[in-house]
Write an enzyme that holds these catalytic residues in place. Structure first.
Site, PDB file in Angstrom:
ATOM      1  N   MET A   1      29.440 -31.822 -21.341  1.00 38.37           N
ATOM      2  CA  MET A   1      29.146 -33.236 -21.068  1.00 38.37           C
ATOM      3  C   MET A   1      28.729 -33.463 -19.618  1.00 38.37           C
ATOM      4  O   MET A   1      29.273 -32.852 -18.707  1.00 38.37           O
ATOM      5  CB  MET A   1      30.374 -34.084 -21.385  1.00 38.37           C
ATOM      6  CG  MET A   1      30.103 -35.573 -21.341  1.00 38.37           C
ATOM      7  SD  MET A   1      28.998 -36.118 -22.638  1.00 38.37           S
ATOM      8  CE  MET A   1      30.176 -36.284 -23.964  1.00 38.37           C
TER       9      MET A   1
ATOM     10  N   ARG B   1      21.387 -33.706 -13.833  1.00 36.09           N
ATOM     11  CA  ARG B   1      22.565 -33.075 -13.233  1.00 36.09           C
ATOM     12  C   ARG B   1      22.652 -31.603 -13.611  1.00 36.09           C
ATOM     13  O   ARG B   1      22.156 -31.228 -14.664  1.00 36.09           O
ATOM     14  CB  ARG B   1      23.838 -33.778 -13.762  1.00 36.09           C
ATOM     15  CG  ARG B   1      23.898 -35.226 -13.383  1.00 36.09           C
ATOM     16  CD  ARG B   1      25.003 -35.894 -14.172  1.00 36.09           C
ATOM     17  NE  ARG B   1      24.983 -37.331 -13.906  1.00 36.09           N
ATOM     18  CZ  ARG B   1      25.427 -38.239 -14.749  1.00 36.09           C
ATOM     19  NH1 ARG B   1      25.916 -37.884 -15.914  1.00 36.09           N
ATOM     20  NH2 ARG B   1      25.383 -39.515 -14.434  1.00 36.09           N
TER      21      ARG B   1
ATOM     22  N   ALA C   1      32.136 -30.093 -28.386  1.00 39.62           N
ATOM     23  CA  ALA C   1      31.008 -30.961 -28.021  1.00 39.62           C
ATOM     24  C   ALA C   1      31.174 -31.545 -26.624  1.00 39.62           C
ATOM     25  O   ALA C   1      30.194 -31.872 -25.951  1.00 39.62           O
ATOM     26  CB  ALA C   1      30.859 -32.086 -29.043  1.00 39.62           C
TER      27      ALA C   1
ATOM     28  N   HIS D   1      22.469 -30.247 -22.968  1.00 40.64           N
ATOM     29  CA  HIS D   1      23.801 -30.328 -23.573  1.00 40.64           C
ATOM     30  C   HIS D   1      23.804 -29.586 -24.924  1.00 40.64           C
ATOM     31  O   HIS D   1      24.701 -28.781 -25.199  1.00 40.64           O
ATOM     32  CB  HIS D   1      24.173 -31.809 -23.762  1.00 40.64           C
ATOM     33  CG  HIS D   1      25.583 -32.041 -24.208  1.00 40.64           C
ATOM     34  ND1 HIS D   1      26.307 -33.142 -23.819  1.00 40.64           N
ATOM     35  CD2 HIS D   1      26.413 -31.338 -25.016  1.00 40.64           C
ATOM     36  CE1 HIS D   1      27.513 -33.094 -24.365  1.00 40.64           C
ATOM     37  NE2 HIS D   1      27.585 -32.012 -25.105  1.00 40.64           N
TER      38      HIS D   1
ATOM     39  N   ALA E   1      28.571 -43.630 -19.659  1.00 37.54           N
ATOM     40  CA  ALA E   1      29.589 -43.395 -20.702  1.00 37.54           C
ATOM     41  C   ALA E   1      30.829 -42.732 -20.108  1.00 37.54           C
ATOM     42  O   ALA E   1      30.733 -41.732 -19.406  1.00 37.54           O
ATOM     43  CB  ALA E   1      29.013 -42.517 -21.814  1.00 37.54           C
TER      44      ALA E   1
ATOM     45  N   ASP F   1      28.268 -43.327 -13.057  1.00 31.63           N
ATOM     46  CA  ASP F   1      27.835 -42.806 -14.341  1.00 31.63           C
ATOM     47  C   ASP F   1      27.990 -43.946 -15.364  1.00 31.63           C
ATOM     48  O   ASP F   1      28.507 -45.023 -15.030  1.00 31.63           O
ATOM     49  CB  ASP F   1      28.715 -41.603 -14.695  1.00 31.63           C
ATOM     50  CG  ASP F   1      28.457 -41.076 -16.089  1.00 31.63           C
ATOM     51  OD1 ASP F   1      27.282 -40.892 -16.448  1.00 31.63           O
ATOM     52  OD2 ASP F   1      29.431 -40.862 -16.835  1.00 31.63           O
TER      53      ASP F   1
ATOM     54  N   LYS G   1      20.753 -34.453 -22.406  1.00 31.23           N
ATOM     55  CA  LYS G   1      21.129 -34.172 -23.798  1.00 31.23           C
ATOM     56  C   LYS G   1      20.473 -32.916 -24.373  1.00 31.23           C
ATOM     57  O   LYS G   1      21.084 -32.222 -25.172  1.00 31.23           O
ATOM     58  CB  LYS G   1      20.859 -35.397 -24.677  1.00 31.23           C
ATOM     59  CG  LYS G   1      21.730 -36.596 -24.320  1.00 31.23           C
ATOM     60  CD  LYS G   1      23.223 -36.234 -24.315  1.00 31.23           C
ATOM     61  CE  LYS G   1      24.012 -37.170 -23.439  1.00 31.23           C
ATOM     62  NZ  LYS G   1      25.196 -36.581 -22.826  1.00 31.23           N
TER      63      LYS G   1
ATOM     64  N   ASP H   1      32.860 -39.164 -14.642  1.00 27.88           N
ATOM     65  CA  ASP H   1      33.968 -38.566 -15.401  1.00 27.88           C
ATOM     66  C   ASP H   1      33.712 -37.116 -15.779  1.00 27.88           C
ATOM     67  O   ASP H   1      34.530 -36.524 -16.480  1.00 27.88           O
ATOM     68  CB  ASP H   1      34.233 -39.387 -16.677  1.00 27.88           C
ATOM     69  CG  ASP H   1      33.071 -39.321 -17.652  1.00 27.88           C
ATOM     70  OD1 ASP H   1      33.269 -38.905 -18.815  1.00 27.88           O
ATOM     71  OD2 ASP H   1      31.943 -39.684 -17.276  1.00 27.88           O
TER      72      ASP H   1
END
Length: 275
Positions: free
Chosen positions: A54, A166, A50, A61, A19, A17, A58, A192
């Site tokens: 994750m 994902r 927020a 999200h 970030a 991944d 986006k 992560d």
């Protein structure tokens, strides 16, 4: 005459991944911008809120964030109606230029990431990557990351593939294809977030969760370094839990610790184990 399927006895590729994994310790670039976009609509969102969705693309999200009971109640109070798809479109349109503009500010490599990639290359392993970032953000991030020594062979963005992002397996499998890996069990997915671990599982790969450097911990490098050992252990255990529950084969603090994990996976592959 039937041919027995060739089984992998060694790793071929590691797929990362971005970030919270290779760059941006604490995964702040995606979350900070979301707070600003919601605030501009007169709806306050906390950093913790927020961070809940994750790992998704986006648009998804933002949609998931608007469906959190606490955020949904604030949105309803502000606008007198639940968040609609048109609202998500509007927020996403406001989010994109801000994210493109600011992603470079959060592009610093995570400590140990450069050395990790160098070690993988020295071993002859292929290096893939994918992200919840859309292509326009990925393209803004890549030059900064490359200049800092973070340069995977492949970088797939969440909107590159018609099948989606994902927790589906498609971005990970696109890496398999582009890297010409012969067996998914010869790949390790490092992420992560829970959707990223599920992506690796759905693609049939070994999965490694990162508990300190990413979204679950949500601290920057200086804050992480400032913790005493007791608090660090407690927070690590807490951040590791969702990754373990998602089925991560291993959970470590950051990519700086990946070498020992890969050695263990190689031994398991040699014994005939599969993800």
């Amino acid at each position: 005459m039937t041919h027995a399927a060739q089984q992998p006895n060694a790793l071929q590729a590691v797929i990362f991944d971005w970030a919270g994994t290779l760059v941006d310790f604490g995964s702040f670039a995606p979350t900070q911008v979301l707070l600003d976009v919601f605030a501009a609509q007169g709806v306050q969102v906390s950093l913790d809120e927020a961070r809940v969705p994750m790992g998704l693309g986006k648009w998804q999200h933002i949609q998931a964030l608007g469906q959190l009971p606490t955020v949904a109640a604030r949105w309803q109070a502000r606008f007198g109606a639940p968040m609609s798809s048109a609202d998500v479109d509007r927020l996403y349109a406001a989010f994109m230029p801000l994210q493109i503009e600011r992603v470079a500010d959060y592009s610093a490599p995570i400590v140990g990431a450069r050395e990790c990639l160098q070690a993988l290359r020295a071993r002859g392993l292929k290096i893939g990557s994918c992200s919840g970032y859309p292509r326009v953000v990925m393209d803004a991030l890549l030059p900064h990351a490359r200049a800092a020594g973070i340069d995977p062979d492949v970088a797939i963005a969440t909107d590159d593939l018609s099948a989606g992002g994902r927790p589906g397996p498609w971005m990970a499998l696109e890496n398999v294809q582009r890297l010409a890996v012969s067996h998914v069990a010869a790949c390790v997915k490092v992420d992560d977030t829970v959707p990223g671990i599920l992506e690796g599982h759905n693609a049939g790969m070994w999965t490694v969760g990162l508990a300190a450097s990413g979204n679950a911990m949500g601290l920057n490098w200086a804050q992480w370094q400032a913790l005493d050992n007791t608090e660090r252990e407690q927070r690590l255990a807490l951040a590791s839990q969702p990754l373990r529950e998602a089925g991560a084969h291993y959970v470590i603090a950051s990519v700086a610790e990946l070498g020992a994990v890969l050695a263990d996976i190689e031994q398991r592959l040699a014994r005939g184990e599969r993800p």
